[in-house]
Design a protein around this motif. Structure first.
Motif, PDB file in Angstrom:
ATOM      1  N   HIS A 297      40.506  16.250   9.005  1.00  0.00           N
ATOM      2  CA  HIS A 297      41.250  17.339   8.925  1.00  0.00           C
ATOM      3  C   HIS A 297      40.268  18.476   8.771  1.00  0.00           C
ATOM      4  CE1 HIS A 297      44.396  14.351   8.069  1.00  0.00           C
ATOM      5  NE2 HIS A 297      45.276  15.009   8.722  1.00  0.00           N
ATOM      6  N   GLY A 298      40.750  19.533   9.450  1.00  0.00           N
ATOM      7  CA  GLY A 298      40.194  20.975   9.315  1.00  0.00           C
ATOM      8  C   GLY A 298      41.229  22.117   8.886  1.00  0.00           C
ATOM      9  N   PHE A 299      40.663  23.032   8.043  1.00  0.00           N
ATOM     10  CA  PHE A 299      41.486  23.868   7.450  1.00  0.00           C
ATOM     11  C   PHE A 299      40.906  25.385   7.607  1.00  0.00           C
ATOM     12  CE2 PHE A 299      41.751  20.128   4.915  1.00  0.00           C
ATOM     13  CZ  PHE A 299      43.097  19.945   5.094  1.00  0.00           C
ATOM     14  N   ARG A 300      41.523  26.431   7.915  1.00  0.00           N
ATOM     15  CA  ARG A 300      41.301  27.547   8.099  1.00  0.00           C
ATOM     16  C   ARG A 300      42.452  28.543   7.885  1.00  0.00           C
ATOM     17  NH1 ARG A 300      39.360  32.090   7.423  1.00  0.00           N
ATOM     18  NH2 ARG A 300      38.294  33.527   8.849  1.00  0.00           N
ATOM     19  N   LYS A 301      42.479  29.768   6.850  1.00  0.00           N
ATOM     20  CA  LYS A 301      43.283  30.367   6.352  1.00  0.00           C
ATOM     21  C   LYS A 301      44.822  29.685   6.185  1.00  0.00           C
ATOM     22  CE  LYS A 301      41.671  34.419   8.829  1.00  0.00           C
ATOM     23  NZ  LYS A 301      42.036  35.735   9.570  1.00  0.00           N
ATOM     24  N   THR A 302      45.930  29.799   7.015  1.00  0.00           N
ATOM     25  CA  THR A 302      47.178  29.084   6.748  1.00  0.00           C
ATOM     26  C   THR A 302      47.347  27.708   7.930  1.00  0.00           C
ATOM     27  OG1 THR A 302      48.286  30.745   8.145  1.00  0.00           O
ATOM     28  CG2 THR A 302      48.278  30.666   5.607  1.00  0.00           C
ATOM     29  N   ALA A 303      45.902  27.674   8.744  1.00  0.00           N
ATOM     30  CA  ALA A 303      46.203  26.793   9.918  1.00  0.00           C
ATOM     31  C   ALA A 303      45.638  25.360   9.366  1.00  0.00           C
ATOM     32  CB  ALA A 303      45.197  27.329  11.010  1.00  0.00           C
ATOM     33  N   ARG A 304      46.163  24.504   9.800  1.00  0.00           N
ATOM     34  CA  ARG A 304      45.631  23.166   9.701  1.00  0.00           C
ATOM     35  C   ARG A 304      45.538  22.215  10.960  1.00  0.00           C
ATOM     36  NH1 ARG A 304      46.447  19.283   5.182  1.00  0.00           N
ATOM     37  NH2 ARG A 304      46.531  17.238   5.992  1.00  0.00           N
ATOM     38  N   ALA A 305      44.485  21.467  11.091  1.00  0.00           N
ATOM     39  CA  ALA A 305      44.044  20.888  12.064  1.00  0.00           C
ATOM     40  C   ALA A 305      43.977  19.446  11.998  1.00  0.00           C
ATOM     41  CB  ALA A 305      43.028  21.221  13.056  1.00  0.00           C
ATOM     42  N   ARG A 306      44.277  18.425  12.862  1.00  0.00           N
ATOM     43  CA  ARG A 306      43.755  16.990  12.840  1.00  0.00           C
ATOM     44  C   ARG A 306      43.253  16.742  13.986  1.00  0.00           C
ATOM     45  NH1 ARG A 306      45.920  11.935  14.286  1.00  0.00           N
ATOM     46  NH2 ARG A 306      45.867  10.329  12.559  1.00  0.00           N
ATOM     47  N   VAL A 307      41.815  16.124  13.743  1.00  0.00           N
ATOM     48  CA  VAL A 307      40.684  16.230  14.878  1.00  0.00           C
ATOM     49  C   VAL A 307      40.441  14.619  14.726  1.00  0.00           C
ATOM     50  CG1 VAL A 307      38.752  17.004  15.829  1.00  0.00           C
ATOM     51  CG2 VAL A 307      40.022  18.686  14.451  1.00  0.00           C
ATOM     52  N   THR A 308      40.520  14.018  16.055  1.00  0.00           N
ATOM     53  CA  THR A 308      40.176  12.955  16.314  1.00  0.00           C
ATOM     54  C   THR A 308      38.840  12.905  17.349  1.00  0.00           C
ATOM     55  OG1 THR A 308      42.267  12.026  15.793  1.00  0.00           O
ATOM     56  CG2 THR A 308      40.775  10.548  16.857  1.00  0.00           C
ATOM     57  N   VAL A 309      37.593  12.367  17.024  1.00  0.00           N
ATOM     58  CA  VAL A 309      36.579  12.255  18.001  1.00  0.00           C
ATOM     59  C   VAL A 309      36.372  10.926  18.492  1.00  0.00           C
ATOM     60  CG1 VAL A 309      34.236  12.753  18.474  1.00  0.00           C
ATOM     61  CG2 VAL A 309      35.446  14.482  17.067  1.00  0.00           C
ATOM     62  N   TYR A 310      36.359  10.585  19.800  1.00  0.00           N
ATOM     63  CA  TYR A 310      36.156   9.068  20.261  1.00  0.00           C
ATOM     64  C   TYR A 310      34.558   9.238  20.796  1.00  0.00           C
ATOM     65  CZ  TYR A 310      41.308   8.577  20.192  1.00  0.00           C
ATOM     66  OH  TYR A 310      42.501   8.454  19.797  1.00  0.00           O
ATOM     67  N   GLY A 311      33.882   8.227  20.262  1.00  0.00           N
ATOM     68  CA  GLY A 311      32.648   8.022  20.904  1.00  0.00           C
ATOM     69  C   GLY A 311      32.716   7.682  22.469  1.00  0.00           C
ATOM     70  N   GLU A 312      31.508   7.794  23.139  1.00  0.00           N
ATOM     71  CA  GLU A 312      31.333   7.283  24.264  1.00  0.00           C
ATOM     72  C   GLU A 312      32.204   7.952  25.470  1.00  0.00           C
ATOM     73  OE1 GLU A 312      31.289   3.148  24.453  1.00  0.00           O
ATOM     74  OE2 GLU A 312      29.490   2.981  23.050  1.00  0.00           O
ATOM     75  N   GLY A 313      32.467   9.010  25.224  1.00  0.00           N
ATOM     76  CA  GLY A 313      33.484   9.855  25.951  1.00  0.00           C
ATOM     77  C   GLY A 313      32.858  10.304  27.243  1.00  0.00           C
ATOM     78  N   THR A 314      33.646  11.456  27.899  1.00  0.00           N
ATOM     79  CA  THR A 314      32.982  12.299  28.938  1.00  0.00           C
ATOM     80  C   THR A 314      33.450  13.675  28.810  1.00  0.00           C
ATOM     81  OG1 THR A 314      35.437  11.857  29.980  1.00  0.00           O
ATOM     82  CG2 THR A 314      33.737  10.409  30.646  1.00  0.00           C
ATOM     83  N   GLY A 315      33.618  14.050  27.671  1.00  0.00           N
ATOM     84  CA  GLY A 315      33.778  15.612  27.427  1.00  0.00           C
ATOM     85  C   GLY A 315      35.382  16.062  27.465  1.00  0.00           C
ATOM     86  N   LEU A 375      32.322  14.706  13.951  1.00  0.00           N
ATOM     87  CA  LEU A 375      31.347  14.322  14.598  1.00  0.00           C
ATOM     88  C   LEU A 375      30.308  13.588  14.040  1.00  0.00           C
ATOM     89  CD1 LEU A 375      30.613  17.578  16.999  1.00  0.00           C
ATOM     90  CD2 LEU A 375      31.184  15.399  17.707  1.00  0.00           C
ATOM     91  N   LEU A 376      30.075  13.454  12.846  1.00  0.00           N
ATOM     92  CA  LEU A 376      29.089  12.937  12.014  1.00  0.00           C
ATOM     93  C   LEU A 376      28.653  11.587  12.247  1.00  0.00           C
ATOM     94  CD1 LEU A 376      29.652  14.555   8.468  1.00  0.00           C
ATOM     95  CD2 LEU A 376      28.038  15.198  10.027  1.00  0.00           C
ATOM     96  N   PRO A 377      29.507  10.584  12.566  1.00  0.00           N
ATOM     97  CA  PRO A 377      29.228   8.997  12.963  1.00  0.00           C
ATOM     98  C   PRO A 377      28.607   9.120  14.176  1.00  0.00           C
ATOM     99  CG  PRO A 377      31.424   9.136  12.247  1.00  0.00           C
ATOM    100  CD  PRO A 377      30.985  10.734  12.346  1.00  0.00           C
ATOM    101  N   PHE A 378      28.754   9.996  15.261  1.00  0.00           N
ATOM    102  CA  PHE A 378      28.259   9.887  16.593  1.00  0.00           C
ATOM    103  C   PHE A 378      27.135  10.760  16.780  1.00  0.00           C
ATOM    104  CE2 PHE A 378      32.891   9.798  16.162  1.00  0.00           C
ATOM    105  CZ  PHE A 378      32.978   8.418  16.773  1.00  0.00           C
ATOM    106  N   VAL A 379      26.278  11.335  15.829  1.00  0.00           N
ATOM    107  CA  VAL A 379      25.067  12.173  15.944  1.00  0.00           C
ATOM    108  C   VAL A 379      23.971  11.722  14.960  1.00  0.00           C
ATOM    109  CG1 VAL A 379      26.373  14.310  16.791  1.00  0.00           C
ATOM    110  CG2 VAL A 379      26.031  13.976  14.297  1.00  0.00           C
ATOM    111  N   SER A 380      23.084  11.804  15.292  1.00  0.00           N
ATOM    112  CA  SER A 380      21.712  11.554  14.483  1.00  0.00           C
ATOM    113  C   SER A 380      21.852  12.486  13.059  1.00  0.00           C
ATOM    114  CB  SER A 380      20.423  12.012  15.065  1.00  0.00           C
ATOM    115  OG  SER A 380      20.268  13.220  15.453  1.00  0.00           O
ATOM    116  N   GLN A 381      20.809  11.893  12.259  1.00  0.00           N
ATOM    117  CA  GLN A 381      20.700  12.638  10.774  1.00  0.00           C
ATOM    118  C   GLN A 381      20.241  13.909  10.995  1.00  0.00           C
ATOM    119  OE1 GLN A 381      22.165  11.506   8.092  1.00  0.00           O
ATOM    120  NE2 GLN A 381      21.653  13.429   7.009  1.00  0.00           N
TER     121      GLN A 381
END
Length: 416
Positions: A297-315, A375-381
């Motif tokens: 979940h992401g937050f900014r001011k009064t906005a709230r977003a639910r973001v799902t990232v899938y690995g091995e995608g096409t963009g 994005l953290l699980p799908f990128v290097s340290q």
């Protein structure tokens, strides 16, 4: 104009006209001087004498300045020559003592002096003077003067007396030259990234992030390098500043010449990236199709977003059932793409977003916050460190300041 009367005599008239004639003669002489004519009068000689004396004084003063400047330059040269001469005397003295000691060691060990090498000397010292000290640097040693005395004493001045190196007066010219070049490369890369970000054009040269981290020179190796190559004495504080500058440069998108510059002071180490389940931020889930994903979940001011990232995608990017055209503002779209561009995962993952509340800029900021953490699980340290340094993993807590009673806005007052 003088008017003659009946009471005016010739003598009185001549006396009255004398001041006028003197002024006319003086004006005529001055005009002839300006035209270059020679006038043989005492006044003219006096006039020329004053002019020549003034010129001679100016010439003498300028020559005195040049002479003083040459004396200052020669003083610097003399100081260096005196230092070089003292160094030569010291080296010759130590060399004679070294050769004499080497001959004595050769006689004691039964070796011909010409065949006595450094390995033989070390073995002889270890045999004749055994030491139980744990620190090897405290044990007896017998070295050639060139191994512990500085040898870089080239003449640092030009023929005009100016130093050859522009950092000569820092007393560590090669160290500060290296630090200045690293800082200059960092600023150039920053300007190029800003230009590409604002214009959307391709970079002038190929710029990529390092795939492996750099292992920099340790403190002792750093000190020994500058002492042996440039006869400069650097400290541990200098090494700490060196690490800060180099690490800052290595985290940016680099060109090939920048990578070559870094290799002069370190080497790339092949480190295995942390596994996906090595920490809470690296954990992910698997759906029915066996596809890895993570939701944040992401937050900014009064906005709230639910973001799902899938690995091995096409963009593919989907926002409330639409693409990036969900936002009309170009700046809002850039905010969403920034974490993907920074981690170079624009074409390797798929993103699905549900956002509500707030305005266009608030929603784009909330999506960016949730996307960066997902994005953290799908990128290097190393890429995760870049996201952290860019401030994308932390929530932006800034909100619009509320309006105050009795005022026009939060800070603005009514006219009175």
């Amino acid at each position: 104009m003088y008017e003659l009367t009946s009471t005016c005599t010739p003598k009185k008239m001549a006396a009255s006209m004398q001041p006028l004639s003197i002024a006319a003669r003086f004006a005529g002489r001055k005009l002839r001087h300006m035209n270059g004519h020679r006038v043989s009068t005492p006044t003219a000689h006096k006039y020329f004498t004053r002019t020549l004396s003034n010129d001679s004084v100016s010439v003498d003063s300028s020559s005195t300045k040049v002479q003083r400047r040459s004396e200052q330059i020669s003083t610097a040269m003399k100081a260096f020559l005196r230092k070089a001469k003292e160094h030569e005397v010291k080296v010759s003295q130590y060399t004679e003592e070294y050769e004499l000691g080497r001959k004595h060691l050769a006689n004691m060990m039964g070796i011909h002096p010409d065949e006595m090498t450094k390995e033989h000397i070390n073995e002889a010292i270890q045999y004749l003077l055994p030491s139980g000290l744990f620190d090897k640097g405290s044990r007896p040693q017998f070295k050639h003067p060139h191994d512990f005395l500085p040898v870089n004493l080239e003449f640092p001045f030009e023929e005009s007396g100016r130093p050859k190196h522009y950092q000569y007066y820092t007393l560590k010219p090669h160290y500060y030259e290296m630090m200045s070049e690293a800082a200059w490369r960092t600023e150039c890369l920053k300007e190029e990234e800003v230009r590409v970000g604002f214009t959307g054009q391709q970079p002038v040269e190929v710029m990529t992030h390092l795939t492996e981290e750099f292992e920099w020179m340790d403190t002792q190796a750093f000190i020994d390098m500058f002492k042996s190559q440039f006869s400069e004495t650097v400290t541990e504080a200098d090494h700490k500043r060196f690490l800060e500058v180099m690490k800052k440069l290595s985290l940016m998108r680099l060109r090939e010449q920048d990578v070559e510059f870094l290799r002069n002071y370190g080497r790339q180490k092949m480190t295995e990236s942390k596994s996906s389940d090595s920490g809470p931020d690296k954990k992910y889930l698997t759906d029915d199709k066996g596809r890895k994903y993570k939701t944040m979940h992401g937050f900014r001011k009064t906005a709230r977003a639910r973001v799902t990232v899938y690995g091995e995608g096409t963009g593919v990017i989907e926002i409330n059932g639409k693409g990036l055209d969900y936002f009309e503002s170009l700046y809002a779209r850039e905010q969403i793409l920034f974490p993907l561009v920074l981690t170079e995962s624009l074409d390797t993952v798929d993103v699905e977003v549900t956002v509500e509340g707030g305005g266009e800029m608030g929603q784009s900021g909330a999506i960016r916050h949730g996307l960066s953490n997902a994005l953290l699980p799908f990128v290097s340290q190393q890429m995760a460190n870049k996201l952290s340094l860019a401030g994308l993993l932390d929530r932006d807590s800034r909100v619009k300041e509320r309006m105050k009673p009795g005022q026009k806005k939060a800070r603005k007052k009514f006219q009175w």
